[in-house]
Design an enzyme around this catalytic site. Structure first.
Site, PDB file in Angstrom:
ATOM      1  N   TYR A  25       0.840  -1.214   0.000  1.00  0.00           N
ATOM      2  CA  TYR A  25       0.000   0.000   0.000  1.00  0.00           C
ATOM      3  C   TYR A  25       0.872   1.261   0.000  1.00  0.00           C
ATOM      4  CZ  TYR A  25      -3.763   3.155   1.559  1.00  0.00           C
ATOM      5  OH  TYR A  25      -4.679   4.189   1.667  1.00  0.00           O
ATOM      6  N   LYS A  47       1.169   4.210  -2.827  1.00  0.00           N
ATOM      7  CA  LYS A  47       0.833   5.609  -2.528  1.00  0.00           C
ATOM      8  C   LYS A  47       2.028   6.532  -2.778  1.00  0.00           C
ATOM      9  CE  LYS A  47      -3.425   4.851  -1.529  1.00  0.00           C
ATOM     10  NZ  LYS A  47      -4.469   5.376  -2.429  1.00  0.00           N
TER      11      LYS A  47
END
Ligand code: NAD
Length: 248
Positions: free
Chosen positions: A156, A160
């Site tokens: 994740y 990002k």
């Protein structure tokens, strides 16, 4: 005067949470709003009705944001039906958390594809339209953990962080055509994504936030409104944290 009068926005992953709040905020400020979603048809229908009740045009497109061809089909259809695309919000995202040593390839691939490749897909499809219009605002939904990293979220966090690099590169590549690209880095926002966290973990997070509360989707939507509007006409290649100070 509404801040987005005459503009057309496309928001990915908008049937709930932050995307939904952004779609409604943009519509309440005068934009027509197209959006994508995965499979929540009823939620999509009710969002269209809410936007129409605000006097704006809306349509939801069921499409996997990670699919290159689908993204291009959606953008072509939005352009045909709405006549222009001024704002793209790359919001669709998922988590599949796990420690690096236990993470399997599928966990890595699905998060990178849904969170990062999706933004490439839609940006690739929208920028020719925006370039012809000589203007556009692209907003990538990053995260504070894309800037700081987080144990248990290497997939994740990497996705990002990738969104930041993507926005900064587009800002440099396409600024001369009037296209701006920025990121929002939300902190801890109360949505379905964070709703699965145990109460004690949530409380622990909140203690680390100087403003002493979790964020609301509307807090993020207000930052998106600024970046989408001409109020930010001289802002590009930037990351705005929306985190109650937790990453300051
Ligand atoms: P959410 O789970 O409530 O909403 C995510 C949306 O993305 C849903 O509508 C879902 O249907 C859609 N989506 C997921 N996979 C998709 C796909 N393959 N194709 C199309 N749509 C897809 O989450 P949220 O909290 O509203 O998060 C929105 C964005 O903000 C995400 O990118 C998330 O990573 C980011 N973010 C959230 C937080 C937070 O604390 N909630 C913090 C930082 C960043």
């Amino acid at each position: 005067m509404e801040m987005l009068t005459g503009k057309v926005a496309l928001v990915t992953g908008a049937t709930r949470g932050i995307g939904r709040a952004i779609a409604l905020k943009f519509a309440s400020e005068g934009a027509d709003v197209a959006f994508t979603y995965r499979s929540q048809h009823e939620a999509a229908d009710s969002l269209v009705k809410e936007i129409e009740a605000l006097g704006r045009k809306s349509r939801g497109f069921s499409a996997d944001a990670a699919d290159f061809d689908s993204a291009h089909e959606v953008v072509a259809q939005v352009h045909k039906e709405f006549g222009r695309i001024d704002i793209l919000v790359n919001n669709a995202g998922i988590t599949k958390d796990g420690l690096m040593m236990r993470m399997d390839e599928a966990q890595w691939d699905s998060v990178i594809d849904t969170n990062l490749k999706s933004a490439f897909n839609f940006t690739h499809a929208c920028t020719p339209v925006m370039a012809r219009q000589r203007g556009g605002s692209i907003i990538n939904m990053s995260s504070v953990v894309g800037l700081s990293g987080n144990a248990g979220q290497c997939n994740y966090s990497a996705s990002k962080a990738g969104l930041v690099g993507l926005a900064k590169s587009i800002a440099k590549e396409m600024g001369s055509r009037g296209i701006r690209a920025n990121c929002i880095a939300p902190g801890f926002i109360a949505t379905d994504m964070t709703g699965t966290l145990p109460e004690d973990v949530r409380k622990e997070w909140e203690k680390q936030i100087p403003l002493r509360r979790g964020g609301r989707p509307e807090d993020v939507a207000n930052v998106a409104l600024f970046l989408a509007s001409d109020m930010s006409a001289y802002v590009t290649g930037q990351v705005i944290n929306c985190c109650g100070g937790m990453n300051c």
